[in-house]
Design an enzyme around this catalytic site. Structure first.
Site, PDB file in Angstrom:
ATOM      1  N   HIS A 106       0.854  -1.180   0.000  1.00 18.20           N
ATOM      2  CA  HIS A 106       0.000   0.000   0.000  1.00 18.20           C
ATOM      3  C   HIS A 106       0.894   1.235   0.000  1.00 18.20           C
ATOM      4  O   HIS A 106       1.855   1.320   0.763  1.00 18.20           O
ATOM      5  CB  HIS A 106      -0.920  -0.001   1.218  1.00 18.20           C
ATOM      6  CG  HIS A 106      -1.972   1.063   1.156  1.00 18.20           C
ATOM      7  ND1 HIS A 106      -2.794   1.217   0.065  1.00 18.20           N
ATOM      8  CD2 HIS A 106      -2.326   2.043   2.032  1.00 18.20           C
ATOM      9  CE1 HIS A 106      -3.618   2.236   0.280  1.00 18.20           C
ATOM     10  NE2 HIS A 106      -3.345   2.754   1.456  1.00 18.20           N
ATOM     11  N   CYS A 135      -3.353   2.893  -5.583  1.00 22.38           N
ATOM     12  CA  CYS A 135      -2.641   3.725  -4.616  1.00 22.38           C
ATOM     13  C   CYS A 135      -1.234   4.088  -5.083  1.00 22.38           C
ATOM     14  O   CYS A 135      -0.745   5.201  -4.828  1.00 22.38           O
ATOM     15  CB  CYS A 135      -2.589   3.040  -3.255  1.00 22.38           C
ATOM     16  SG  CYS A 135      -1.766   1.419  -3.255  1.00 22.38           S
ATOM     17  N   HIS A 191      -3.276   9.023   1.115  1.00 19.04           N
ATOM     18  CA  HIS A 191      -3.226   7.848   0.246  1.00 19.04           C
ATOM     19  C   HIS A 191      -4.577   7.602  -0.401  1.00 19.04           C
ATOM     20  O   HIS A 191      -5.605   8.123   0.036  1.00 19.04           O
ATOM     21  CB  HIS A 191      -2.741   6.614   1.013  1.00 19.04           C
ATOM     22  CG  HIS A 191      -3.459   6.340   2.303  1.00 19.04           C
ATOM     23  ND1 HIS A 191      -4.134   5.171   2.552  1.00 19.04           N
ATOM     24  CD2 HIS A 191      -3.599   7.087   3.440  1.00 19.04           C
ATOM     25  CE1 HIS A 191      -4.660   5.196   3.770  1.00 19.04           C
ATOM     26  NE2 HIS A 191      -4.346   6.345   4.321  1.00 19.04           N
TER      27      HIS A 191
END
Length: 258
Positions: free
Chosen positions: A30, A152, A42
């Site tokens: 991530h 992301c 994010h």
């Protein structure tokens, strides 16, 4: 940071850094932009770190970090549903290890890091520009989440470089997505060798070469189908439909498999 690891300590972070943390047995990472004061901006799929909108989410979500049901006293609940959120560093890491994404790496180092999603040949803009993009998109969104074209990592790379892929029918900026698709592609490209040789090492070398070539040519720093776009212009294009990103459908993949 070492040759093959981008692991860093929190004390070395500076605002504008592109950071990431691997999830569950290194299945995926991530990504986000560190903006200082232990805060990270994010991109998520409506609050979920990763998703395809298909049955694959059962695997992806089950492999993700276990979240506490108790609300974080630091992170304010998001009032928007466009997916770009602000979290504290602890919540972003979810008990994982902190890594910093590298920019402007030389080709040898890029290829040495065989797993995509850790570095790029592209050059980063200044930290103040990076933070401006991240904060602007926090208020205005980054379009529809797409695990292959607008995830992301794509968000973080855009914040760092301002580069937008012109052809929305091709892959996005994400090195992770390129690696996922590059492996099967390399296997397919090496298959014809079976007609002329039974040398396993030769076929393996060809597959590895094809994989490296696909990663290198698809990296955002090497592509020619990109343009520099401001965050303001990007959101305008999204709002007017000049850029259309939809959630992926697995139907073409299933049809190809059959």
């Amino acid at each position: 940071m070492g040759l093959l690891s981008n692991r860093v300590e929190r004390s070395s972070l500076k605002p504008g850094d592109h950071i990431y943390s691997w999830r569950a047995a290194y299945i995926y990472a991530h990504h986000g932009i560190y903006v200082g004061d232990d805060k990270v901006i994010h991109f998520t799929r409506r609050g979920q770190e990763v998703g395809t909108g298909t049955v694959l989410d059962l695997l992806l979500v089950s492999s993700g970090p276990t979240r506490s049901h108790a609300p974080c006293p630091t992170c304010a609940p998001s009032e928007e549903c466009h997916g770009v959120i602000l979290s504290c560093l602890n919540c972003f890491l979810a008990c994982g290890i902190l890594y910093r994404f590298e920019y402007d790496v030389n080709p040898a180092l890029f290829l040495a890091k065989a797993r995509g999603g850790t570095c790029t040949l592209a050059v980063s803009d200044s930290d103040d520009v990076v933070i401006h993009r991240a904060k602007y998109l926090l208020d205005n969104g980054f379009g529809c989440y797409n695990v292959f074209k607008n995830n992301c990592e794509d968000f973080a790379i855009y914040c760092k470089t301002g580069l937008l892929v012109l052809d929305q029918n091709t892959m996005g900026r994400s090195g992770q997505a390129i690696s996922i698709l590059g492996g099967p592609l390399a296997a397919i490209l090496s298959t014809p060798l079976r007609l002329v040789t039974t040398n396993v090492y030769g076929m393996a070398a060809t597959a590895i070469g094809a994989y490296c070539a696909s990663r290198y040519s698809a990296d955002i720093g090497m592509r020619r189908d990109v343009i520099k776009v401001s965050a303001e212009d990007l959101t305008r294009r999204l709002a007017t439909g000049m850029i259309r990103v939809t959630e992926p459908s697995m139907l073409p993949l299933l049809s190809a498999a059959n």
